[in-house]
Design a protein around this motif. Structure first.
Motif, PDB file in Angstrom:
ATOM      1  N   ASP A 126       0.828  -1.205   0.000  1.00  0.00           N
ATOM      2  CA  ASP A 126       0.000   0.000   0.000  1.00  0.00           C
ATOM      3  C   ASP A 126       0.865   1.259   0.000  1.00  0.00           C
ATOM      4  OD1 ASP A 126      -2.304  -1.489  -0.006  1.00  0.00           O
ATOM      5  OD2 ASP A 126      -2.682  -1.305   2.148  1.00  0.00           O
ATOM      6  N   ARG A 127       1.934   1.235   0.810  1.00  0.00           N
ATOM      7  CA  ARG A 127       2.828   2.383   0.864  1.00  0.00           C
ATOM      8  C   ARG A 127       3.542   2.592  -0.466  1.00  0.00           C
ATOM      9  NH1 ARG A 127       4.086   0.138   5.976  1.00  0.00           N
ATOM     10  NH2 ARG A 127       6.070  -0.658   5.160  1.00  0.00           N
TER      11      ARG A 127
ATOM     12  N   TYR B  83      -1.552  13.029   2.229  1.00  0.00           N
ATOM     13  CA  TYR B  83      -1.794  13.213   0.792  1.00  0.00           C
ATOM     14  C   TYR B  83      -3.268  13.496   0.516  1.00  0.00           C
ATOM     15  CZ  TYR B  83      -1.961  12.064  -4.218  1.00  0.00           C
ATOM     16  OH  TYR B  83      -2.153  12.106  -5.587  1.00  0.00           O
ATOM     17  N   GLU B  84      -4.135  12.727   1.131  1.00  0.00           N
ATOM     18  CA  GLU B  84      -5.573  12.902   0.900  1.00  0.00           C
ATOM     19  C   GLU B  84      -6.068  14.266   1.367  1.00  0.00           C
ATOM     20  OE1 GLU B  84      -7.337   9.579   2.881  1.00  0.00           O
ATOM     21  OE2 GLU B  84      -6.980   8.183   1.210  1.00  0.00           O
TER      22      GLU B  84
ATOM     23  N   LEU C  33       1.057   4.117  -2.840  1.00  0.00           N
ATOM     24  CA  LEU C  33       0.831   5.520  -2.509  1.00  0.00           C
ATOM     25  C   LEU C  33       2.015   6.366  -2.969  1.00  0.00           C
ATOM     26  CD1 LEU C  33      -0.719   7.791  -1.105  1.00  0.00           C
ATOM     27  CD2 LEU C  33       0.378   7.100   1.052  1.00  0.00           C
TER      28      LEU C  33
ATOM     29  N   LYS D 108      -0.750   8.567   4.067  1.00  0.00           N
ATOM     30  CA  LYS D 108      -1.997   8.474   3.305  1.00  0.00           C
ATOM     31  C   LYS D 108      -2.917   9.631   3.654  1.00  0.00           C
ATOM     32  CE  LYS D 108      -5.826   5.244   2.380  1.00  0.00           C
ATOM     33  NZ  LYS D 108      -6.948   6.051   2.924  1.00  0.00           N
TER      34      LYS D 108
END
Length: 435
Positions: free
Chosen positions: A25-26, A377-378, A29, A374
């Motif tokens: 996931d990292r 960034y979001e 991202l 995460k």
């Protein structure tokens, strides 16, 4: 025994699978961040704007609280000598008691309603201080640290101004806070009552200067900024330099007292104010329900909170932004102060629940410090998209209609976005290189 062994094996496998999934996931991202052309566009536009030092088109002054947030970008497009000269101006017009002004301006443009000061050490310039604030001293020290960090030029620290080195003058500034803006009872920094990190007090009239109606208070922003400044000073002070006070101990005590007096454990948020000579608000007004976003972000940057608390603070700020159609996490406070309580600033105006990327953008560094890439960034993207949609950097935004307000070409927003994106890219690049 066999079943126990099997369960243990399964648990290890699950943990290994979870760790691998998180790693993937990292990686994903990081790839997304590095491929996001919007971030490149914002940084290019920001650097183009950082060819000057005034806060924006509505301001002639160089404000230290603003300059502190775009100095790294400035050093990408300006010579270090030019940036250094602007920092030294604030020391050249420093008060005899150590205080630092808010803004310096060419003397011919000193036409506002401020009480201007001048100095033979800075001919051709004037300066003023918004006395309701207690962040000018801390902002200057943080800016000097960034200058040294980026350029490696420590000569600024031994520059002699009026018979005192910059190192000595930094300690003079700290001593001013300790003497003039300090509560012995609470062991914390004081200032006038304002909204979060703002520079306007509630009472009508000239809101940026302490007067006979001013209610002195303690808030999280001033204390977080002071502790960050102390840490920055200690990071750049030459080895063996003998300080006039044990600043590390003072910073540690401030953190301890913040936790004791300002952090509301049950609510998992910071109390807006502790009042020292009475509150400016009515007895029936519950100010503790208001969430202070900017001060909370600075508290995280000052390392006042645990990982779990940071996650909860972030959750509350995101939830508050979600209650207004056009808000981002840059919305200063929520809910806003009603005009009956804050006559000098109506609800959703300026610092009273206006939306400031200038502060919201600082959350990216705060979140990254706690492994929350995460979320960083979001939460950055709405600010990035808004800046692109409005085709410029603006001072603040109206959360009720989404329109930009205040100064155009606001360098504070440009600088904070530039830095936030740099931090995200640095994280993404490091993550992409991991095995």
């Amino acid at each position: 025994m066999k079943s126990t062994t099997i369960y243990a094996f399964m648990a290890v496998c699950c943990l290994s699978f979870s760790a691998q999934a998180q790693k993937q996931d990292r990686k994903a991202l990081a790839k997304t961040i590095l491929a996001d052309a919007r971030l490149d566009t914002i940084q290019k536009k920001a650097l183009k704007l950082l060819d000057g030092f005034s806060a924006g088109t509505s301001y002639s002054e160089i404000w230290i609280r603003d300059f502190n947030t775009f100095i790294k970008g400035s050093l990408k497009v300006q010579t270090k000598e030019e940036v250094k000269s602007k920092l030294l101006m604030f020391f050249k017009i420093q008060g005899n008691d150590g205080n630092i002004v808010d803004g310096v301006v060419e003397a011919a443009k000193a036409q506002g309603g401020y009480d201007y000061r001048r100095s033979d050490l800075l001919p051709g310039w004037a300066a003023h201080k918004n006395t309701v604030e207690t962040d000018q001293e801390s902002s200057l020290v943080q800016a000097v640290k960034q200058y040294v960090e980026v350029t490696g030029d420590q000569s600024i620290l031994t520059e002699v101004i009026g018979g005192r080195t910059v190192l000595q003058r930094i300690e003079d500034a700290f001593s001013y806070i300790r003497k003039e803006r300090w509560s012995e009872k609470y062991g914390l920094v004081t200032g006038a009552t304002t909204v979060d990190w703002g520079d306007v007090q509630p009472e009508t009239g000239w809101g940026v200067s302490i007067n006979d109606k001013t209610k002195m208070a303690i808030d999280i922003y001033d204390n977080a900024m002071f502790v960050m400044a102390i840490h920055d000073f200690l990071a750049i002070a030459p080895k063996g330099y003998k300080t006039v006070e044990n600043w590390k101990n003072i910073a540690d005590q401030v953190k301890k007292n913040v936790r004791k007096h300002l952090w509301m454990k049950d609510a998992q948020k910071y109390r807006p104010h502790i009042y020292l000579n009475g509150s400016p608000f009515s007895k029936n007004f519950d100010e503790d329900k208001i969430l202070y976003s900017g001060g909370s972000i600075c508290a995280i940057l000052a390392d006042f909170n645990t990982s779990a608390e940071v996650a909860e603070i972030n959750k509350q700020i995101v939830a508050a932004a979600g209650k207004e159609k056009y808000a981002t996490i840059g919305m200063t406070v929520y809910p806003p102060y009603p005009v009956e309580e804050f006559p000098n600033m109506k609800a959703y105006l300026y610092q009273n629940a206006g939306d400031w990327t200038w502060f919201g953008g600082r959350m990216m560094g705060a979140l990254l410090n706690f492994g929350m890439a995460k979320e960083a960034y979001e939460e950055l993207l709405p600010m990035v998209d808004r800046t692109l949609a409005k085709k410029g950097f603006f001072e603040w935004y109206d959360v009720q209609n989404g329109e930009p307000k205040g100064s155009g070409n606001f360098r504070g927003e440009a600088g904070v976005l530039y830095d936030a994106i740099t931090l995200l890219k640095n994280w993404a690049e490091a993550e992409s290189k991991k095995n």
